[in-house]
Design a protein around this motif. Structure first.
Motif, PDB file in Angstrom:
ATOM      1  N   ARG A  60     -36.460 -54.144 -29.062  1.00 26.84           N
ATOM      2  CA  ARG A  60     -35.516 -55.115 -28.506  1.00 26.84           C
ATOM      3  C   ARG A  60     -35.809 -55.354 -27.037  1.00 26.84           C
ATOM      4  O   ARG A  60     -36.070 -54.421 -26.275  1.00 26.84           O
ATOM      5  CB  ARG A  60     -34.074 -54.613 -28.658  1.00 26.84           C
ATOM      6  CG  ARG A  60     -33.030 -55.626 -28.165  1.00 26.84           C
ATOM      7  CD  ARG A  60     -31.616 -55.136 -28.404  1.00 26.84           C
ATOM      8  NE  ARG A  60     -31.322 -53.900 -27.707  1.00 26.84           N
ATOM      9  CZ  ARG A  60     -30.984 -53.834 -26.423  1.00 26.84           C
ATOM     10  NH1 ARG A  60     -30.907 -54.932 -25.690  1.00 26.84           N
ATOM     11  NH2 ARG A  60     -30.713 -52.669 -25.882  1.00 26.84           N
ATOM     12  N   THR A  68     -31.665 -59.854 -25.653  1.00 25.13           N
ATOM     13  CA  THR A  68     -31.127 -60.402 -26.902  1.00 25.13           C
ATOM     14  C   THR A  68     -32.233 -61.016 -27.751  1.00 25.13           C
ATOM     15  O   THR A  68     -31.976 -61.892 -28.592  1.00 25.13           O
ATOM     16  CB  THR A  68     -30.049 -61.464 -26.609  1.00 25.13           C
ATOM     17  OG1 THR A  68     -30.623 -62.499 -25.781  1.00 25.13           O
ATOM     18  CG2 THR A  68     -28.852 -60.857 -25.911  1.00 25.13           C
ATOM     19  N   GLU A  69     -33.457 -60.553 -27.547  1.00 24.61           N
ATOM     20  CA  GLU A  69     -34.582 -61.019 -28.344  1.00 24.61           C
ATOM     21  C   GLU A  69     -35.319 -59.833 -28.946  1.00 24.61           C
ATOM     22  O   GLU A  69     -35.210 -58.709 -28.462  1.00 24.61           O
ATOM     23  CB  GLU A  69     -35.550 -61.843 -27.502  1.00 24.61           C
ATOM     24  CG  GLU A  69     -34.970 -63.145 -26.972  1.00 24.61           C
ATOM     25  CD  GLU A  69     -35.958 -63.907 -26.123  1.00 24.61           C
ATOM     26  OE1 GLU A  69     -36.163 -65.113 -26.388  1.00 24.61           O
ATOM     27  OE2 GLU A  69     -36.520 -63.307 -25.192  1.00 24.61           O
ATOM     28  N   SER A 117     -44.413 -65.150 -36.094  1.00 22.01           N
ATOM     29  CA  SER A 117     -44.497 -64.098 -35.086  1.00 22.01           C
ATOM     30  C   SER A 117     -45.952 -63.817 -34.706  1.00 22.01           C
ATOM     31  O   SER A 117     -46.875 -64.071 -35.469  1.00 22.01           O
ATOM     32  CB  SER A 117     -43.860 -62.812 -35.617  1.00 22.01           C
ATOM     33  OG  SER A 117     -44.563 -62.381 -36.770  1.00 22.01           O
ATOM     34  N   SER A 119     -44.916 -61.933 -28.930  1.00 20.95           N
ATOM     35  CA  SER A 119     -43.950 -63.028 -29.022  1.00 20.95           C
ATOM     36  C   SER A 119     -42.533 -62.485 -29.141  1.00 20.95           C
ATOM     37  O   SER A 119     -42.310 -61.334 -29.497  1.00 20.95           O
ATOM     38  CB  SER A 119     -44.266 -63.936 -30.219  1.00 20.95           C
ATOM     39  OG  SER A 119     -44.085 -63.239 -31.439  1.00 20.95           O
ATOM     40  N   ARG A 120     -41.573 -63.331 -28.820  1.00 20.12           N
ATOM     41  CA  ARG A 120     -40.157 -62.984 -28.878  1.00 20.12           C
ATOM     42  C   ARG A 120     -39.420 -63.995 -29.741  1.00 20.12           C
ATOM     43  O   ARG A 120     -39.683 -65.192 -29.655  1.00 20.12           O
ATOM     44  CB  ARG A 120     -39.541 -62.963 -27.473  1.00 20.12           C
ATOM     45  CG  ARG A 120     -40.054 -61.839 -26.578  1.00 20.12           C
ATOM     46  CD  ARG A 120     -39.597 -62.039 -25.147  1.00 20.12           C
ATOM     47  NE  ARG A 120     -39.878 -60.881 -24.319  1.00 20.12           N
ATOM     48  CZ  ARG A 120     -41.056 -60.611 -23.786  1.00 20.12           C
ATOM     49  NH1 ARG A 120     -42.068 -61.426 -23.999  1.00 20.12           N
ATOM     50  NH2 ARG A 120     -41.228 -59.530 -23.042  1.00 20.12           N
ATOM     51  N   LEU A 121     -38.483 -63.489 -30.540  1.00 19.39           N
ATOM     52  CA  LEU A 121     -37.671 -64.341 -31.395  1.00 19.39           C
ATOM     53  C   LEU A 121     -36.210 -63.906 -31.293  1.00 19.39           C
ATOM     54  O   LEU A 121     -35.933 -62.761 -30.907  1.00 19.39           O
ATOM     55  CB  LEU A 121     -38.143 -64.247 -32.853  1.00 19.39           C
ATOM     56  CG  LEU A 121     -39.539 -64.788 -33.165  1.00 19.39           C
ATOM     57  CD1 LEU A 121     -39.929 -64.478 -34.608  1.00 19.39           C
ATOM     58  CD2 LEU A 121     -39.623 -66.286 -32.907  1.00 19.39           C
ATOM     59  N   PRO A 122     -35.268 -64.767 -31.638  1.00 20.28           N
ATOM     60  CA  PRO A 122     -33.855 -64.375 -31.602  1.00 20.28           C
ATOM     61  C   PRO A 122     -33.585 -63.213 -32.549  1.00 20.28           C
ATOM     62  O   PRO A 122     -34.098 -63.179 -33.671  1.00 20.28           O
ATOM     63  CB  PRO A 122     -33.126 -65.648 -32.060  1.00 20.28           C
ATOM     64  CG  PRO A 122     -34.082 -66.764 -31.789  1.00 20.28           C
ATOM     65  CD  PRO A 122     -35.443 -66.193 -32.011  1.00 20.28           C
ATOM     66  N   LEU A 123     -32.779 -62.272 -32.127  1.00 16.38           N
ATOM     67  CA  LEU A 123     -32.502 -61.080 -32.928  1.00 16.38           C
ATOM     68  C   LEU A 123     -31.905 -61.414 -34.288  1.00 16.38           C
ATOM     69  O   LEU A 123     -32.223 -60.761 -35.291  1.00 16.38           O
ATOM     70  CB  LEU A 123     -31.546 -60.158 -32.166  1.00 16.38           C
ATOM     71  CG  LEU A 123     -32.118 -59.386 -30.975  1.00 16.38           C
ATOM     72  CD1 LEU A 123     -30.979 -58.764 -30.168  1.00 16.38           C
ATOM     73  CD2 LEU A 123     -33.082 -58.308 -31.431  1.00 16.38           C
ATOM     74  N   GLY A 178     -35.115 -57.802 -36.140  1.00 17.47           N
ATOM     75  CA  GLY A 178     -34.123 -58.137 -35.127  1.00 17.47           C
ATOM     76  C   GLY A 178     -32.734 -57.687 -35.513  1.00 17.47           C
ATOM     77  O   GLY A 178     -31.981 -57.170 -34.676  1.00 17.47           O
ATOM     78  N   ALA A 201     -25.454 -61.786 -28.264  1.00 20.86           N
ATOM     79  CA  ALA A 201     -26.214 -62.367 -29.379  1.00 20.86           C
ATOM     80  C   ALA A 201     -25.311 -63.186 -30.292  1.00 20.86           C
ATOM     81  O   ALA A 201     -25.677 -64.284 -30.738  1.00 20.86           O
ATOM     82  CB  ALA A 201     -26.903 -61.257 -30.168  1.00 20.86           C
TER      83      ALA A 201
END
Length: 258
Positions: free
Chosen positions: A110, A113-114, A131, A135-139, A145, A160
Motif C-alpha cells: 500500500r 490510498t493506492e 498493472s 504502477s499504482r492503482l486505486p485500492l 488492493g 479510500a
C-alpha cells in the motif's frame, strides 16, 4: 498537470523532481513542450533542467527527440527497501506460484490510498492486465488492493471510501458494499474482484504477514473464479506463509505511510 513547480520560490530540486513526476503509466515518453506543461514550468526552465537530468542519467532522449525516464533512476529505485527486502525474498515463491497456476501473479504494497505493484509475473497465456511493476492503482479496484485496504488504518479506509471511482461498470462504488467486503476479507483472509479493474479479468488475493502485521498482498489474476477459487486461495496462502516466514529474518517492511 503533474505539478506546479514553476511557482515563484520553487527550488531547483523541486522543479527537477516535478519534471520526473510528469511521467506516469500513460505518459512514458514526452516531448520537451509537454514535459514542461505537465511540470508547470516555463519551457526555458524545463530545457535547462532537462539538460542536467540527461547528464545525470535520470532522463534519456529518444531518436525522435522525446524524453523518457533514464536507467539511472531504475538503478537507484532498486535500492529502496521495498525492492531489496520484500521483492527479493518473495521472488522464488512468486515463481513457484506462477508455475503452479500459470496465472498472472502480483506482489503489492500500500502507498497511501493506492496499491503499488512491487513485482509481477505473467505468461503468454495469462489474462491481460493493466498493472505493471511500479504502477499504482486505486485500492478498491483490485484484489491485492482490497486486502491492503482491509488491514489499513481507519483514516486510510475513510479516505479510500470517500473516493470510489468507477473504472469499469463492475467497480464497487458504494461505500457500504465495499465496507462489508472489507469486513469479510478480515474474517476470511482473502479478497476477490470480478472485472472491477479490467473487463474479462478476475482476481483473488491474500495478505503477507510479517510479525503479526500485514505488510503486502499476494494476488492472482484469472479469467474466472467460478470453479478454481478454493484451489487458488490455497496456493496463495502457502506462498504468502512462505514469504512471511522468510521476512522474519529481515527488518520490518514499512506499510504505506500516507
Amino acid at each position: 498537470m503533474a505539478g506546479n513547480s514553476g511557482a515563484v520560490g520553487a527550488s531547483v530540486t523541486s522543479r527537477a523532481l516535478s519534471l520526473l513526476a510528469a511521467f506516469d503509466e500513460n505518459h512514458r515518453r514526452l516531448p520537451l513542450s509537454e514535459l514542461a506543461r505537465r511540470a508547470g514550468m516555463p519551457l526555458t526552465t524545463a530545457h535547462r533542467l532537462v539538460a542536467d537530468l540527461l547528464e545525470f542519467g535520470a532522463l534519456n532522449r529518444t531518436p525522435e527527440g522525446d524524453y523518457v525516464v533514464g536507467r539511472r533512476l531504475w538503478d537507484i529505485g532498486l535500492l529502496a527497501p521495498v525492492q531489496t527486502g520484500l521483492r527479493e525474498v518473495a521472488s522464488p515463491y512468486l515463481h513457484d506460484l506462477f508455475g503452479a497456476t500459470r496465472a498472472t501473479v502480483h506482489l503489492a504494497v500500500r502507498d497511501g490510498t493506492e496499491v503499488l505493484y512491487v513485482d509481477r509475473l505473467r505468461g503468454n497465456a495469462s489474462v491481460p492486465v493493466v498493472s505493471a511493476v511500479g504502477s499504482r492503482l486505486p485500492l478498491h479496484t483490485t484484489g491485492v488492493g482490497k486486502v491492503l485496504l482491509a488491514h489499513a488504518p481507519a483514516e486510510v479506509e475513510r479516505a479510500a471510501l470517500a473516493d470510489l471511482r468507477a473504472v469499469t461498470r463492475y467497480t464497487i462504488t458504494q461505500p457500504g458494499t465495499l465496507r462489508r467486503q472489507l469486513g469479510r476479507v478480515r474474517r476470511e483472509g482473502w479478497a476477490t474482484t470480478a472485472e472491477e479493474m479490467s473487463l474479462g479479468a478476475c482476481s483473488v488475493a491474500v495478505p503477507v504477514v510479517q510479525r503479526d502485521e500485514v505488510v503486502a498482498a499476494l494476488g492472482l489474476v484469472v479469467a474466472s473464479l467460478r470453479t478454481d477459487r478454493p484451489r487458488l486461495v490455497a496456493a496463495l496462502e502457502v506462498a504468502a506463509r512462505g514469504i512471511g516466514r522468510a521476512l522474519q529474518r529481515l527488518p520490518p517492511v514499512a506499510p504505506g505511510e500516507r
